[in-house]
Every structure is written in structure tokens, then in C-alpha cells.
Design an enzyme around this catalytic site. Structure first.
Site, mmCIF file in Angstrom:
data_model
loop_
_atom_site.group_PDB
_atom_site.id
_atom_site.type_symbol
_atom_site.label_atom_id
_atom_site.label_comp_id
_atom_site.label_asym_id
_atom_site.label_seq_id
_atom_site.Cartn_x
_atom_site.Cartn_y
_atom_site.Cartn_z
ATOM 1 N N LYS A 182 82.480 53.172 46.705
ATOM 2 C CA LYS A 182 81.661 53.245 45.472
ATOM 3 C C LYS A 182 81.947 52.252 44.477
ATOM 4 C CE LYS A 182 79.841 57.393 46.543
ATOM 5 N NZ LYS A 182 78.488 57.668 46.754
ATOM 6 N N SER A 200 84.864 54.513 54.799
ATOM 7 C CA SER A 200 83.991 54.278 53.448
ATOM 8 C C SER A 200 85.115 54.777 52.499
ATOM 9 C CB SER A 200 82.962 55.337 53.394
ATOM 10 O OG SER A 200 83.161 56.842 53.627
ATOM 11 N N GLU A 245 76.714 61.155 37.845
ATOM 12 C CA GLU A 245 76.914 62.323 38.744
ATOM 13 C C GLU A 245 78.103 62.122 39.681
ATOM 14 O OE1 GLU A 245 74.681 60.115 39.647
ATOM 15 O OE2 GLU A 245 75.437 59.871 41.832
#
Lengths: 285, 413
Positions: free
Chosen positions: B92, B391, B114
Site C-alpha cells: 500500500k 503483498s 478508506e
């Protein structure tokens, strides 16, 4: 060919506006099925006397343009098992007693999922005069507009204070019933007062497109004073939702609710009348 | 196979994408589109972004040959792209630094986001602190409860965390609330969307910021194996880590000009099958969804016959979004990417397997991609090379995993 199309659009506009008096009007918004579908019909009948147009919301699971009041109404309705056909059913019942124009308000997914043409035909058949799709901007609406035109379904697009002049004019042309002016930035819900921005916006819209469409202002209007101020500044109507929905939240499906809804509608209508008188005075009519 | 990796000027990948937004957001979206168009090819902006990615976030992340796991499974050579080692613990950060820098250049003073698993919230909070931007994170109430360590991190980083009590109180409701907030605040606020979804230009912009993953893999695998991989595997919620891995390889089969062996690299996105695709408790919007319109885009969504959006479910909070980014929808329709799924149970098993064989604790999201390898690698040739995007790291999921595994079969002793 272009002129012919324009004439047809203008005729359609006149036709759809035939029940709308020259005097500014009240548009009342209700959420279908809140708290149940039978109550919705009762509430529509209660409001009919004071309304130029009734806006009937079709609940959606993810109403991103709505504030907590209307979101909660959607939840109340959906959790009671609401289905879209019930909005058509209730409208069909309402049509047995009233020819007040009714517009259906929803988000695009319920329309898209049902099939755009299918939805429009069913809505028309039930007696709807127009549609408001809050997350369908003009840029994505070509197919939708073509189908609406084919079935003489009124289209209403929303414009905001930050909408450019060019888009205002374009939205005016695309709105066959009325143009929905969002009073401010943000989501639906009652507000204490209105900023200068709102009145400047009405004036700008009136200057650019008021000759074509009626200009109705919504978002945040909840009492007679608000109504008076908005109309005094040149709007052709006000759209009130959350204030009515709050009454339904408080009183539910009780004998008191229709009375309270009427009371607010009367207050708003009186405010409209005062605002209209002031507007005429200001403009020497 | 011809695959158009660019969207058209209206933000459509084939029939998917678009800008289905309330009118009030149109100027904000146009402003963002113009700013990004200008800055994405701006050398100074790219240099500044590269600086932060390298010296702040810790790029490049390793491409690790998972020898133990490969030998145990007895088939393809498995490489792990270690996005779990990126600052913040997940991919992210690539996107949050990119968008926060963009917001700063646009003169915005506030960012909102969000979050589901909390990783995007943490990444946004880090970027907010780094660039001096007021930060507010919207998170479904249920997610705040199951991802408490990340909530604490966000608060420590100076962000306001706003629990969302509407709807199902998870990721999609947090998106709704962030969009509502943006409609009222866009003048000073940038909505830092966390995945390859939403109205144009978000899907392409987030993809571009995440494409650093695939670009590095391409270089690293050439260094280690002197050829491109046969399989690329990544988990899919909204789809950003997968798109970041896949995108630099798309079209490779028709334009591999460096004699690297033109090939059709198989790309596999793994959705959350939750309790099973035959139940209502899953997050598989491609496998089980239908075309629809939500959150500004036309894509695949889990929905009922009336078009009401259904709740998604996954043991992994980051995968329980009921939709998928429009470029994934397009690649699925095209058949260029294969979309499979893994259940909670398979993901938990994969979590344990990687932890025990390699000493790496993966996020539950990434465990879905590992589960694909466990299921399939053994049937592949030993010459095959599979790259899995790891990830994120699994610290945030320890409570969930320990509770679930104890409940399932008391495996942790």
C-alpha cells in the site's frame, strides 16, 4: 432535423410541466418502503395537497450522495424486505387518486441491473413522470437519455455550485422536466442556514438556463424560513427530503405521521408564498 | 493475444470503468485528472517519488527464491516478491506516497482514505505524517475491532480514525463514507483511494503507482534466472497489488523485444472464496459477481436481482470488498488473466505453511495467493518459474489466525 428534435424536446418539456403551476412549488421526497410500503402510499396521499411534485426514492444499499437521515431510511426499508417493484405498485395505486407528477429518485445500479429500458418502461407504466439518478452524470448518460426520450420519460439532472457554466447549460438542455440545483457541497441532510454561494448559484443558473428549465433547489432545506429565502432569491421550487424523513423516523407508521407531514408541508408552502411575494416585489412584477 | 493496457479518454477499459459520480465531484475529479496527467510524466515529480520510495519506503523489495517451499511442493520454482518488507508492511505504501505527493503538489492540505484490513489506512497515515497533511481514515466498525493493531498505528501516526457504522460496517461502507466526506471537502481534501477502483483516473493512477512491483520483478528475475517467469500470482480484493505485479508484463507476449523468450506469461488473480463459492459468504466478485455500477465505476459486483450490493465476506479484511477494479474486469473478459479463488481454510493453511517452511509470516490476503501455489505448483514442471506477490506481512492478522486455527483443529501447540 436538429430543429425538429428541439421542438419535440420542448413539447415534451411543456407536456411534463403541464401540472406544474407558474407559482414556485414544493417537491417532497420520501423513501419507498420506509417504514413499510403501505405507509408510503399513505404519506404520498398526505403530502399531495401541498406538492407540485412528489419525489419517491427507491432505496439503494450504498447511497453515497445521501446523509445519515436518508441512509437510515434506506436501511429501514431494505431490512423490511423492500423490492423495487413495490415502488411501481405504490405509484400505480397513487395514480388512482392523483395526477400530481411523480419522479423516481435512485442510484444507477438498480436501473442498470434491471435493464435500463426495462426499468424505464416499468416506471412509465406505473405512472412516473421523470427520473433522478444521482450518480449518473451527463457524461455517462447518453444511452439513458435516448431511452428516456423514446418512452417520454422525464430526465432531471443535478447541478452543483461548482458546476461550470458550460455544464449548466448542457444540463439544462438535457433536463426535460426540471433542473435540480444542489444548494451546497456535500450530501443530503438538514442545515441551519444557507451561504451566499447558494444564492449566487441560483442567480447564475437563472441567468444561464432558467428560461429553459424550472430551477428547483434541494439539499438542506427543512423549514418555512429556508423555503422563503430560497424562493425569494429566484428558485422555481424547493426540494425537501430529510426533514420529512425525520418525521417518519420519529413517528413511524402511526396516525400522527400524516398529520405531521402535512404540517411541515404547509409551513414550507407558506414560506414559498412569502418568498414568491418578496421575489415579485423585488422584481417589480 | 492483443491486450490494450491503456484506458480510453473517458476511463474505460473495454466496457468497464467510467466516471459514475455525483455532479458535485465532477470538478474535483477533473482537477485530479489534469494534475495527474501533468505530473505522471514530469521528471521532477518522478524523481521525488523515486527518492521517497527508495530512501523512505525501502525499495527495491527483494525477490526471494522460496527454496524450502518449492522443494516441499515439488514442482515450480517459487519466488516471493517481498512487499511485506516495504515500510508499513504492505504494498500500500507505493500508492499512498505517490498520491500524497500528488495531493501536496495540488495544494491540498488534507487527505482522507478508506481502509479494510487497515494497511491502506496505515500507509495513508504514514504519508500524511511524512508530507504534513491532515489525515482522516474511514474504517468499518467491524474492521476497527478485528484490526486493532493497525487502528493503533494510524492513531499514533496522527490520523483521525472514524469508525463507520452504516451498512455492513466493513470496507465498502468505509468507501461510501469517504466519498460522502469528499463531496463536502474536496476543495482542500484529496481522497486517497487505496486500490485500482473508483472513478477515472483512480484505477489507472493507482495501477501506475503500484506498477513499480512488476517492473522490479522483471529486472530481478532476469538477474536471477535470466528469463521471465511462467506464472505471476497475486491475491485480489480491489486488485491493486495484483495489477501492480501484472501490468508491466501485460503485452509482454507480443512485444518482448529483448530476446527474453517471447512467451505468454500466465497471470492468476486469487479471490477470496471465504466459506466456499457455493455459500453466500465469500468475496469473489469476478467468479460470482455480475456487471454493475458502484463507487464511480462499471465493473463486476456481488449484488442481488434488484441491484442491491451484497456484503462480501473473507477471513481477510482486505479482501472483503464486493467489487473489483475495472481493469481486472476487462482482463477477465479478455481471458488474459485467469481468476481463481481460495477459501479461508486454504488461506489459513497457506499462512501456516509459509510460516513454517520459510520463516515468513504472510498477511492473510497474501496467503490466498500462496494457497494457489500449494494447490498447483506440484503439478508444474521443475523448470517453471512462479512469482507470487507477497503483498503484506501477517502481524496484523495474528489474533484472527490464532483464534481460527485453534477453533479449526487446534494445530498451534
Amino acid at each position: 432535423m436538429k430543429n425538429l428534435e428541439n421542438n419535440l424536446e420542448n413539447d415534451l418539456k411543456k407536456d411534463l410541466n403541464k401540472n406544474i403551476d407558474e407559482k414556485p412549488i414544493l417537491v417532497s421526497f420520501l423513501v419507498s418502503g420506509d417504514p413499510n410500503i403501505e405507509a408510503t402510499l399513505k404519506f404520498m396521499n398526505a403530502l399531495d395537497e401541498y406538492c407540485g411534485v412528489i419525489e419517491l426514492g427507491i432505496p439503494f444499499s450504498d447511497p453515497v450522495a445521501d446523509g445519515s437521515t436518508i441512509q437510515e431510511a434506506n436501511v429501514r426499508s431494505l431490512s423490511n424486505g423492500y423490492k423495487i417493484h413495490q415502488s411501481f405498485d405504490v405509484l400505480r395505486e397513487f395514480r388512482k387518486f392523483s395526477d400530481t407528477p411523480v419522479v423516481l429518485m435512485t442510484y444507477y445500479n438498480p436501473v442498470y441491473k434491471r435493464g435500463i429500458e426495462n426499468f424505464i418502461v416499468q416506471a412509465k407504466d406505473a405512472g412516473a413522470n421523470g427520473l433522478i439518478i444521482v450518480d449518473l452524470p451527463l457524461d455517462e448518460a447518453e444511452q439513458y437519455r435516448t431511452i428516456c426520450k423514446k418512452h417520454d420519460m422525464g430526465t432531471i439532472f443535478l447541478v452543483a455550485p461548482n458546476t461550470s457554466d458550460e455544464r449548466l447549460i448542457y444540463s439544462d438542455e438535457a433536463s426535460t422536466m426540471f433542473l435540480y440545483l444542489i444548494s451546497t457541497f456535500g450530501i443530503t441532510g438538514t442545515r441551519d442556514s444557507f451561504e451566499k454561494m447558494t444564492f449566487d448559484f441560483i442567480a447564475r443558473a437563472k441567468n444561464l438556463c432558467g428560461k429553459n428549465s424550472k430551477l428547483y433547489v434541494g439539499f438542506g432545506i427543512s423549514n418555512g424560513e429556508h423555503a422563503e429565502k430560497i424562493i425569494e432569491n429566484g428558485a422555481d421550487g424547493i426540494i425537501v427530503g430529510s426533514a420529512f424523513v425525520n418525521i417518519i423516523k420519529e413517528y413511524g407508521d402511526s396516525e400522527t405521521t400524516p398529520y405531521k407531514l402535512k404540517e411541515l408541508a404547509r409551513e414550507l408552502s407558506d414560506g414559498i408564498t412569502r418568498g414568491y411575494d418578496k421575489y415579485n416585489e423585488k422584481n417589480n412584477y | 493475444m492483443k491486450c490494450n493496457t491503456k484506458c480510453d479518454k473517458n476511463g474505460y477499459f473495454g466496457e468497464f470503468g467510467g466516471q459514475y459520480i455525483p455532479e458535485v465531484l465532477k470538478p474535483a475529479i477533473e482537477e485530479l485528472k489534469e494534475a495527474y496527467k501533468e505530473l505522471k510524466d514530469d521528471e521532477d515529480f518522478q524523481n521525488e517519488l523515486s527518492y521517497y520510495l527508495k530512501h523512505y519506503a525501502g525499495r527495491e523489495t527483494p525477490l526471494y527464491y522460496a527454496k524450502n517451499l518449492s522443494e516441499k511442493l515439488g514442482g515450480a520454482k517459487i519466488y516471493l516478491k517481498r512487499e511485506d518488507l516495504l515500510h508499513g508492511g504492505a504494498h500500500k505504501t507505493n500508492n499512498t506516497i505517490g498520491q500524497a505527493l500528488l495531493a501536496k503538489k495540488m495544494g491540498k492540505t488534507r487527505i482522507i482514505a478508506e481502509t479494510g484490513a487497515g494497511q491502506h489506512g496505515v500507509g495513508t497515515s504514514m504519508a500524511g505524517a511524512l508530507f504534513g497533511l491532515e489525515t482522516e481514515i474511514f474504517m468499518g466498525r467491524i474492521d476497527t475491532e478485528r484490526q486493532q493493531p493497525n487502528v493503533a498505528r494510524m492513531k499514533l501516526l496522527g490520523a483521525k480514525v472514524t469508525p463507520v457504522d452504516t451498512g455492513s460496517k466493513v470496507l465498502k461502507d468505509a468507501v461510501n463514507e469517504a466519498m460522502r466526506n469528499w463531496t463536502a471537502t474536496f476543495e482542500n481534501t484529496h481522497y486517497l483511494l487505496g486500490t485500482v477502483m473508483g472513478p477515472h483516473p483512480f484505477p489507472t493512477m493507482v495501477r501506475d503507482f503500484q506498477s513499480v512491483i512488476g517492473k522490479e520483478v522483471k529486472k530481478q528475475i532476469m538477474e536471477q534466472e535470466e528469463r521471465l517467469p511462467d506464472y505471476l500470482v497475486a491475491c485480489i480484493g480491489g486488485g491493486s497489488n495484483a495489477m501492480g505485479l501484472f501490468h508491466p508484463f501485460l503485452g509482454q507476449d507480443i512485444q518482448d523485444s529483448n530476446n527474453n523468450g517471447a512467451k505468454n506469461i500466465k497471470m492468476i488473480g486469487i479471490e477470496a472464496a471465504g466459506k466456499g463459492l457455493d455459500t453466500s459468504l465469500h468475496g469473489a466478485s469476478i467468479s460470482k459477481g455480475e456487471k454493475g455500477i458502484l463507487h464511480g465505476m462499471l465493473s463486476y459486483f456481488l449484488q442481488d436481482e434488484d441491484g442491491q450490493i451484497e456484503e462480501a465476506y473473507s477471513i481477510s479484511a482486505g479482501l472483503d470488498y464486493p467489487g473489483i477494479g475495472p481493469e481486472h474486469a476487462y482482463l477477465h473478459n479478455l481471458g488474459r488473466v485467469q481468476y481463481a479463488s481460495a477459501t479461508d481454510k486454504q488461506a489459513l493453511n497457506a499462512f501456516m505453511e509459509l510460516t513454517r517452511t520459510e520463516g515468513i509470516i504472510p498477511a492473510l490476503e497474501s496467503s490466498h495467493a500462496i494457497a494457489y501455489a500449494i494447490e498447483n505448483a506440484g503439478n508444474m514442471s521443475k523448470d517453471d518459474i512462479m512469482v507470487i506477490n507477497l503483498s503484506g506481512r501477517g502481524d496484523k492478522d495474528l489474533n484472527t489466525v490464532i483464534n481460527s486455527v485453534n477453533k479449526l483443529d487446534n494445530k498451534i501447540r
